[in-house]
Design an enzyme around this catalytic site. Structure first.
Site, PDB file in Angstrom:
ATOM      1  N   GLN A  83       0.821  -1.209   0.000  1.00 20.15           N
ATOM      2  CA  GLN A  83       0.000   0.000   0.000  1.00 20.15           C
ATOM      3  C   GLN A  83       0.859   1.265   0.000  1.00 20.15           C
ATOM      4  O   GLN A  83       0.468   2.304   0.527  1.00 20.15           O
ATOM      5  CB  GLN A  83      -0.953  -0.001   1.199  1.00 20.15           C
ATOM      6  CG  GLN A  83      -2.101  -0.986   1.085  1.00 20.15           C
ATOM      7  CD  GLN A  83      -3.036  -0.650  -0.062  1.00 20.15           C
ATOM      8  OE1 GLN A  83      -3.170   0.499  -0.454  1.00 20.15           O
ATOM      9  NE2 GLN A  83      -3.689  -1.669  -0.616  1.00 20.15           N
ATOM     10  N   SER A  84       2.023   1.175  -0.619  1.00 18.52           N
ATOM     11  CA  SER A  84       2.965   2.294  -0.629  1.00 18.52           C
ATOM     12  C   SER A  84       2.410   3.527  -1.337  1.00 18.52           C
ATOM     13  O   SER A  84       2.012   3.462  -2.512  1.00 18.52           O
ATOM     14  CB  SER A  84       4.259   1.854  -1.312  1.00 18.52           C
ATOM     15  OG  SER A  84       5.082   2.959  -1.617  1.00 18.52           O
ATOM     16  N   ASN A  85       2.414   4.658  -0.635  1.00 20.57           N
ATOM     17  CA  ASN A  85       2.041   5.933  -1.258  1.00 20.57           C
ATOM     18  C   ASN A  85       3.076   6.334  -2.309  1.00 20.57           C
ATOM     19  O   ASN A  85       2.740   6.881  -3.363  1.00 20.57           O
ATOM     20  CB  ASN A  85       1.936   7.032  -0.201  1.00 20.57           C
ATOM     21  CG  ASN A  85       0.847   6.767   0.800  1.00 20.57           C
ATOM     22  OD1 ASN A  85      -0.250   6.370   0.453  1.00 20.57           O
ATOM     23  ND2 ASN A  85       1.152   6.980   2.073  1.00 20.57           N
TER      24      ASN A  85
END
Length: 341
Positions: A83-85
């Site tokens: 879920q890396s921004n």
């Protein structure tokens, strides 16, 4: 008037809607701070930088993508949690610039395609997901493998570290530090503290270096969302040293004050206790500001706890840098079960 940075910025792309707003959080201040002799709380809305609310990562990628284009690279390869921004922002920036993007993600391959992962796919990024142990053990080899693969297809690629946090990415918040201090001066104050979430160290490194170069008394505090205070103290110094080597600008690392609070990490990276979800709910209902449970929610919860404890007693103004991440709310929706809809 605030001073200008005494260094020349390298080439950058104008991708963000800058400057971002600085606004007071007066209801939060009235509840948690002002009645107890604490500071007024402000928020620097870097969640509004553009590219799908890409937050702090876009400032870094303005410089990183410019470097990629100058080298003739056709592909960006980067890494992060599932879920890396940062990975989502890289995917969107690549789509905007016509560059290929390959994401090396840490997680389980059968993860539901939601939140940032969904946006990665919508932006056309190629995604390779590795189980956590394999990801950690093989990250360097995987970068080299995919870089070689693209070279075989006739594409030079730029490998971007986690969070774009290195001596190149640091320019994003080195330049932002001047913008932020100018914002504050326009409101008639110089903040005693700038606080933000620290997940890869680059944002804190840029702000720390910027405040030193601007010769302001403002202290930068990073609320860690993983690892330890010692790790991030070292990482911030490492990024600044890397910047110094790349640019030839000498920095006295021993004079840097690197402040990290690692007391609110909770169960670990990407995991938060119920108190963080309550804080996210409270900030949304009081101020209309959306935080996330991975980065900003943890950091803001830590800030509120420290305000209640009197840690900021006697100071007048604190600026919280909102680094984005709202899309990470959705994969964690089950943790808001206390909220009846």
């Amino acid at each position: 008037m605030p001073k200008s940075l005494p260094v020349e910025l390298p080439e950058r792309l104008c991708l963000g809607n800058l400057p971002t707003p600085l606004q007071p959080l007066d209801r939060i201040s009235e509840r948690y701070s002002l009645p107890f002799g604490g500071p007024r709380i402000w928020v620097k809305r870097d969640d509004l930088t553009e590219f799908g609310m890409s937050g702090n990562k876009l400032r870094k990628l303005e410089f990183v993508a410019a470097e990629a284009l100058s080298r003739g690279c056709g592909t960006l390869i980067t890494c992060g949690g599932i879920q890396s921004n940062h990975c989502r922002t890289t995917a969107l920036v690549g789509a905007r610039l016509g560059l290929g993007v390959h994401l090396i993600l840490r997680g389980e391959p059968d993860t539901l395609v939601d939140g940032n992962l969904l946006l990665d796919h919508l932006a056309g990024a190629k995604v390779s997901i590795y189980p956590p142990k394999e990801y950690t053990a093989e990250l360097g080899r995987n970068f080299a493998y995919w870089q070689e693969e693209y070279l075989g297809l006739g594409h030079r690629s730029l490998c971007i570290p986690t969070g774009a946090s290195d001596g190149l990415g640091i320019w994003g918040y080195l330049s932002a530090s001047q913008e932020l201090i100018e914002d504050c001066h326009s409101q008639g104050f110089e903040p005693e503290y700038i606080v933000s979430a620290t997940g890869s160290g680059g944002t804190q490194a840029g702000l720390t270096l910027g405040c030193q170069l601007l010769q302001v008394k403002t202290k930068v505090t990073g609320y860690a969302v993983c690892d330890s205070a010692a790790y991030f103290e070292g990482k911030v110094r490492e990024d600044i040293f890397h910047w110094s080597r790349l640019t030839g600008n000498e920095i006295n690392l021993s004079s840097l004050e690197v402040d990290v609070n690692a007391n609110f990490i909770g169960p670990g990276y990407g995991a938060a206790g119920p108190e963080v979800y309550q804080t996210i709910n409270e900030v949304a209902s009081l101020e209309g500001i959306l935080l996330d449970p991975v980065y900003t929610g943890k950091a803001f919860h830590g800030l509120l706890h420290q305000l209640r404890n009197g840690s900021y007693e006697g100071c007048s103004n604190i600026v919280f840098v909102h680094t984005g991440g709202q899309f990470a709310l959705f994969p964690y929706r089950q943790n808001f079960s206390f909220q009846t809809v």
